[in-house]
Design a protein around this motif. Structure first.
Motif, PDB file in Angstrom:
ATOM      1  N   UNK A   1       1.204  -1.004  -0.057  1.00 51.57           N
ATOM      2  CA  UNK A   1       0.031   0.009  -0.137  1.00 51.57           C
ATOM      3  C   UNK A   1       1.029   1.182   0.202  1.00 51.57           C
ATOM      4  N   UNK A   2       0.969   1.947  -0.802  1.00 50.83           N
ATOM      5  CA  UNK A   2       1.509   3.764  -1.452  1.00 50.83           C
ATOM      6  C   UNK A   2       0.574   4.998  -1.196  1.00 50.83           C
ATOM      7  N   UNK A   3      -0.861   4.684  -0.795  1.00 56.16           N
ATOM      8  CA  UNK A   3      -1.455   5.452  -0.542  1.00 56.16           C
ATOM      9  C   UNK A   3      -2.439   4.748   0.522  1.00 56.16           C
ATOM     10  N   UNK A   4      -3.037   5.057   1.910  1.00 61.21           N
ATOM     11  CA  UNK A   4      -4.197   4.304   2.241  1.00 61.21           C
ATOM     12  C   UNK A   4      -5.552   5.410   1.799  1.00 61.21           C
ATOM     13  N   UNK A   5      -6.858   4.157   1.819  1.00 58.91           N
ATOM     14  CA  UNK A   5      -8.054   4.514   1.789  1.00 58.91           C
ATOM     15  C   UNK A   5      -8.057   5.986   2.145  1.00 58.91           C
ATOM     16  N   UNK A   6      -8.945   6.766   1.520  1.00 58.97           N
ATOM     17  CA  UNK A   6      -9.526   8.401   2.223  1.00 58.97           C
ATOM     18  C   UNK A   6     -10.154   8.334   3.605  1.00 58.97           C
ATOM     19  N   UNK A   7     -11.222   6.966   3.118  1.00 61.61           N
ATOM     20  CA  UNK A   7     -12.271   6.898   4.522  1.00 61.61           C
ATOM     21  C   UNK A   7     -11.598   6.086   5.487  1.00 61.61           C
ATOM     22  N   UNK A   8      -9.724   6.148   5.168  1.00 62.03           N
ATOM     23  CA  UNK A   8      -9.473   5.228   6.583  1.00 62.03           C
ATOM     24  C   UNK A   8      -9.549   4.067   6.608  1.00 62.03           C
ATOM     25  N   UNK A   9     -10.483   3.488   5.904  1.00 64.52           N
ATOM     26  CA  UNK A   9     -10.196   2.093   5.975  1.00 64.52           C
ATOM     27  C   UNK A   9      -9.293   1.363   5.398  1.00 64.52           C
ATOM     28  N   UNK A  10      -9.076   0.077   5.641  1.00 62.07           N
ATOM     29  CA  UNK A  10      -8.273  -1.007   5.165  1.00 62.07           C
ATOM     30  C   UNK A  10      -6.649  -0.603   5.890  1.00 62.07           C
ATOM     31  N   UNK A  11      -5.660  -1.427   5.859  1.00 61.43           N
ATOM     32  CA  UNK A  11      -4.840  -0.947   6.126  1.00 61.43           C
ATOM     33  C   UNK A  11      -3.296   0.323   5.332  1.00 61.43           C
ATOM     34  N   UNK A  12      -2.444   0.548   6.633  1.00 64.38           N
ATOM     35  CA  UNK A  12      -1.936   2.102   6.544  1.00 64.38           C
ATOM     36  C   UNK A  12      -0.724   1.262   5.473  1.00 64.38           C
TER      37      UNK A  12
END
Length: 351
Positions: free
Chosen positions: A78-89
């Motif tokens: 992951x190089x950019x996390x989801x904007x809604x705060x879900x999922x891995x960092x």
């Protein structure tokens, strides 16, 4: 890796344009949706469906109508996390569950979302517009698809997570296999992975069948106790296996599976035969009271596969036989097509 990673405007991808028209080309990167993380793809395994889109412009009933990015067997970071705060960092290594279940109009068992008629899959032309795949340097993926990899499981080691989940699901469809005899017909990557899963599940004796020496060598390396050439029909019939996994995807293999099953046995059909009528020895299946069971994709088995790979109880390393840089994807696809000399062929997106 920093949160403010600057993504390029485009990235190289493997794109099928039609029959015999496979290209490595830059595609524009879309702005990720709020629930999507951006994953830098590290490895991608070439699947039979990818080959079909290249060789035939279709995979079964799924016909290419527009250019489509291929690939669903992918792992990355992951190089950019989801904007809604879900999922891995950012910086998290992940495997990908490529399915998006959707109800559709037809009925199906709700605890088996792989059967949902509206389901889409990465790199599939089943619906239009097509669902692009992830043979792309930077892929926008819904966080619900992402599975964090445990410490100690490398990205390359996790490259087989998706096909191993298909094999795991197929073996689960066979029921309890501990202490039973098993026959695997067709030892391409899915068949070989089925051998590995059967071994882990405690099958007492596993016989592997294929037309070529290389797949049989791989099958032995991951746990087959005996191997047979597909042309040795008498020896196959003499196996009398309690459980048979048919993964060749042709009617000759299905005939061998039926002939090699013990009376009252179960045949799991994971190899996808061509659409339309097929010659099948149904009378033999009837008088032997065989159970012919379909197996399609997988559900949450992916989590069990990741855990088994991380703990080392599922041994699959020999299934990977070749690795190519993304720029050599055309050569990689040609190698993957030749089942006599290759197992799973990987694309290395960082090479």
């Amino acid at each position: 890796m920093a949160e403010n990673f600057d993504l390029p405007e485009s990235a190289p991808a493997v794109v099928a344009h039609g029959k015999d028209d496979l290209r490595i080309e830059d595609v524009a990167l879309a702005v990720p949706a709020a629930d999507q993380a951006v994953v830098e793809i590290a490895y991608g395994g070439i699947c039979g469906s990818d080959l079909h889109y290249w060789l035939h412009g279709a995979a079964g009933e799924s016909i290419l109508k527009d250019p489509m990015v291929l690939g669903h067997e992918v792992v990355g970071i992951v190089v950019r996390a989801a904007a809604d705060g879900t999922g891995p960092g950012v910086g998290t290594p992940v495997a990908v569950h490529p399915a998006t279940p959707a109800p559709g109009a037809a009925r199906y068992p709700l605890d088996r979302p792989n059967l949902s008629p509206g389901c889409t899959y990465l790199g599939s032309a089943a619906r239009h517009p097509h669902t692009d795949g992830a043979f792309l340097r930077y892929a926008n993926l819904p966080t619900r698809m992402l599975r964090e990899l445990p410490e100690g499981l490398s990205l390359r080691g996790a490259a087989l997570v998706e096909p191993a989940s298909v094999a795991w699901h197929a073996v689960a469809r066979a029921g309890e296999v501990r202490g039973k005899t098993a026959l695997v017909v067709g030892c391409g990557p899915i068949g070989a992975l089925a051998v590995a899963v059967l071994k882990r599940a405690g099958a007492a004796h596993i016989t592997a069948v294929d037309m070529h020496a290389k797949p049989l060598e791989i099958a032995q390396a991951v746990g087959a106790d005996a191997v047979l050439h597909a042309g040795d029909t008498e020896a196959i019939a003499a196996v009398e296996a309690d459980v048979v996994i048919e993964s060749s995807g042709n009617h000759f293999g299905l005939a061998s599976a039926i002939n090699g099953a013990v009376r009252g046995g179960r045949v799991v059909m994971v190899g996808l035969l061509p659409s339309g009528p097929q010659p099948v020895a149904i009378s033999l299946a009837i008088v032997r009271e065989l159970e012919l069971v379909g197996s399609f994709r997988f559900n949450n088995e992916i989590d069990d596969v990741i855990a088994a790979l991380a703990e080392g109880s599922l041994f699959v390393d020999p299934v990977i036989t070749h690795e190519y840089a993304l720029g050599d994807a055309l050569e990689a696809f040609a190698m993957a097509k030749d089942s006599a000399v290759s197992g799973k062929v990987l694309l290395n997106f960082g090479a």
